[in-house]
Scaffold this active site. Structure first.
Site, PDB file in Angstrom:
ATOM      1  N   GLU A  86       8.120  42.406  31.653  1.00 26.32           N
ATOM      2  CA  GLU A  86       8.504  43.974  31.079  1.00 26.32           C
ATOM      3  C   GLU A  86       7.549  44.423  31.120  1.00 26.32           C
ATOM      4  O   GLU A  86       7.717  45.459  30.009  1.00 26.32           O
ATOM      5  CB  GLU A  86       9.746  43.912  30.095  1.00 26.32           C
ATOM      6  CG  GLU A  86      10.663  42.750  29.812  1.00 26.32           C
ATOM      7  CD  GLU A  86      11.690  42.795  28.652  1.00 26.32           C
ATOM      8  OE1 GLU A  86      11.101  44.079  27.999  1.00 26.32           O
ATOM      9  OE2 GLU A  86      12.463  41.937  28.395  1.00 26.32           O
ATOM     10  N   HIS A  96       5.044  45.330  26.474  1.00 23.51           N
ATOM     11  CA  HIS A  96       5.668  45.844  26.846  1.00 23.51           C
ATOM     12  C   HIS A  96       3.805  46.767  25.703  1.00 23.51           C
ATOM     13  O   HIS A  96       4.182  46.732  24.550  1.00 23.51           O
ATOM     14  CB  HIS A  96       6.848  46.730  25.516  1.00 23.51           C
ATOM     15  CG  HIS A  96       7.591  46.555  26.029  1.00 23.51           C
ATOM     16  ND1 HIS A  96       8.832  47.602  27.320  1.00 23.51           N
ATOM     17  CD2 HIS A  96       8.959  45.525  26.498  1.00 23.51           C
ATOM     18  CE1 HIS A  96       9.758  46.905  28.204  1.00 23.51           C
ATOM     19  NE2 HIS A  96       9.982  45.451  27.596  1.00 23.51           N
ATOM     20  N   ASN A 133      11.929  34.498  25.503  1.00 25.63           N
ATOM     21  CA  ASN A 133      11.185  35.579  26.123  1.00 25.63           C
ATOM     22  C   ASN A 133      11.178  36.399  25.005  1.00 25.63           C
ATOM     23  O   ASN A 133      12.162  36.932  23.787  1.00 25.63           O
ATOM     24  CB  ASN A 133      12.176  36.805  26.904  1.00 25.63           C
ATOM     25  CG  ASN A 133      12.049  37.628  27.567  1.00 25.63           C
ATOM     26  OD1 ASN A 133      10.483  37.427  27.939  1.00 25.63           O
ATOM     27  ND2 ASN A 133      12.521  38.929  27.420  1.00 25.63           N
TER      28      ASN A 133
HETATM   29  O1  9MR Z   1      15.359  49.005  28.892  1.00 30.82           O
HETATM   30  C1  9MR Z   1      16.566  48.668  28.157  1.00 30.82           C
HETATM   31  C2  9MR Z   1      17.075  49.835  28.115  1.00 30.82           C
HETATM   32  O2  9MR Z   1      17.894  50.697  28.833  1.00 30.82           O
HETATM   33  C3  9MR Z   1      18.690  49.716  26.976  1.00 30.82           C
HETATM   34  O3  9MR Z   1      18.701  51.186  26.522  1.00 30.82           O
HETATM   35  C4  9MR Z   1      17.762  48.924  25.680  1.00 30.82           C
HETATM   36  C5  9MR Z   1      18.751  48.643  24.574  1.00 30.82           C
HETATM   37  O4  9MR Z   1      18.002  47.957  23.958  1.00 30.82           O
HETATM   38  O5  9MR Z   1      17.330  47.995  26.765  1.00 30.82           O
HETATM   39  C6  9MR Z   1      15.748  47.965  27.310  1.00 30.82           C
HETATM   40  O6  9MR Z   1      15.360  46.541  27.441  1.00 30.82           O
HETATM   41  C7  9MR Z   1      14.948  45.434  26.832  1.00 30.82           C
HETATM   42  C8  9MR Z   1      14.814  44.922  27.845  1.00 30.82           C
HETATM   43  O7  9MR Z   1      16.293  44.435  27.631  1.00 30.82           O
HETATM   44  C9  9MR Z   1      14.720  43.765  26.477  1.00 30.82           C
HETATM   45  N1  9MR Z   1      12.883  43.363  25.894  1.00 30.82           N
HETATM   46  C10 9MR Z   1      12.711  45.136  25.117  1.00 30.82           C
HETATM   47  C11 9MR Z   1      12.911  46.124  26.767  1.00 30.82           C
HETATM   48  C12 9MR Z   1      13.433  47.822  26.190  1.00 30.82           C
HETATM   49  O8  9MR Z   1      13.736  47.671  24.947  1.00 30.82           O
END
Ligand code: 9MR
Length: 331
Positions: free
Chosen positions: A246, A215, A179
């Site tokens: 995501e 994203h 991913n």
């Molecule tokens: O949505 C997640 C957020 O709450 C956390 O603080 C963050 C920490 O790095 O991670 C976010 O989710 C991520 C995902 O696990 C991997 N891809 C990017 C996402 C957004 O940062």
């Protein structure tokens, strides 16, 4: 809080009719506290991903001590509502516990068995309950080189292949995904992800799919749907399944009048969904949340980016209707 008249056909049913699972990332706090959050989630989505609860730090905060409860609650909600679960994620450079960082710096040799034990314990705990595992997350840097992480520094590039082999050993029936973000269409990073997958497959590594995080945003962050479809096609040609894992669409990167941006955002959603529907390899689309009330984006950008399908009051936005339209149209 009233949610208004529910749309006639929920997204999960529209997706199912097209062979595409439609999911949302779930945050344990509102899931426990907010009935409207639960209602909209269960009505509209056919899959859940834990935003944070299945990451290494939250799951194994101390060596050998696992805290499965928060993730178990999300998995149970999914089971109770006939939803699939995407497992996210076993190996990443963020949200690792302190003890892993310490091993990586001081006891590199002990890091291999620690990683293997983590993968085994987590996959055995969720055996048979997870429809796709993001085994390795974000191992490629933006320029296409291997990302400089604690795993790469301590273990070398071979950690990626090992993680997939160990995951396959732990649950031979589980579909295993790589991913990443910023590799949704074509370009140097997408090429590098494609090359990484070719390399893993050449080595006989058990990898079954690729997650395109998606994203994205208006303006410079808008993906070219033809490039997204082309990337999906070349990954599919390797025998891999593709999931959009995501998706969210930031408004503030746009330059047009603010009033027009929700419609512009809706078009980005609609075209991306259409790209997925046009490619046989693309079988799942997950949004990184579903209501602007709970999104990671404002704390990341510091702006009101309103990136999701429902507004903070759980009213469907133009983006929601665009996704429904894309899922309803015959491609
Ligand atoms: O949505 C997640 C957020 O709450 C956390 O603080 C963050 C920490 O790095 O991670 C976010 O989710 C991520 C995902 O696990 C991997 N891809 C990017 C996402 C957004 O940062």
């Amino acid at each position: 809080m009233p949610t208004g008249r529910p749309p006639l056909v929920p997204l999960r049913a529209l997706g199912a009719a097209r062979g595409v699972t439609v999911g949302a990332a779930v945050n344990g706090r509102p899931l426990g506290a907010d009935a409207t959050y639960r209602e909209v989630l269960a009505r509209e989505f056919g899959a859940v991903t834990c935003t944070n609860a299945m990451k290494f730090g939250p799951l194994q905060p101390e060596r050998g001590r696992f805290d499965f409860a928060p993730a178990d609650e999300i998995v149970a909600f999914g089971r109770d509502h006939g939803m699939a679960v995407r497992g996210h994620t076993l190996v990443w450079h963020r949200q690792n516990p302190e003890w892993i960082a310490a091993l990586a710096e001081r006891e590199t040799a002990a890091l291999w068995p620690a990683l293997r034990a983590h993968i085994q314990a987590v996959m055995e705990h969720y055996r048979g309950q997870v429809a796709a595992w993001d085994v390795v997350n974000e191992a490629v840097a933006d320029d296409g080189s291997p990302r400089d992480t604690l795993w790469l520094r301590a273990l070398g590039a071979g950690y990626v292949a090992h993680a997939f082999r160990w995951a396959h050993e732990a649950d031979p029936g589980a579909p295993l995904f790589y991913n990443d973000y910023g590799a949704d269409g074509l370009g140097p990073k997408a090429d590098a992800v494609h090359a990484l997958l070719c390399d893993l497959l050449d080595q006989g590594v058990p990898v079954h799919g690729v997650g395109l995080q998606m994203h994205v945003g208006l303006g410079r962050l808008t993906p070219d749907p033809d490039a997204v479809a082309a990337h999906m096609r070349r990954l599919g040609a390797l025998g891999l399944e593709v999931h959009v894992t995501e998706m969210d669409v930031r408004l503030q990167t746009g330059s047009g009048p603010l009033a027009e941006r929700p419609a512009e955002q809706a078009r980005v959603y609609e075209r991306t969904l259409a790209a997925c529907l046009s490619e046989r390899a693309c079988t799942s689309v997950t949004f990184w949340g579903f209501t602007d009330r709970h999104s990671w984006i404002p704390s990341f950008t510091g702006q009101d980016d309103a990136p999701l399908l429902f507004d903070p009051q759980y009213q469907p936005k133009p983006a929601y209707h665009a996704v429904a339209r894309a899922l309803s149209s015959q491609v």
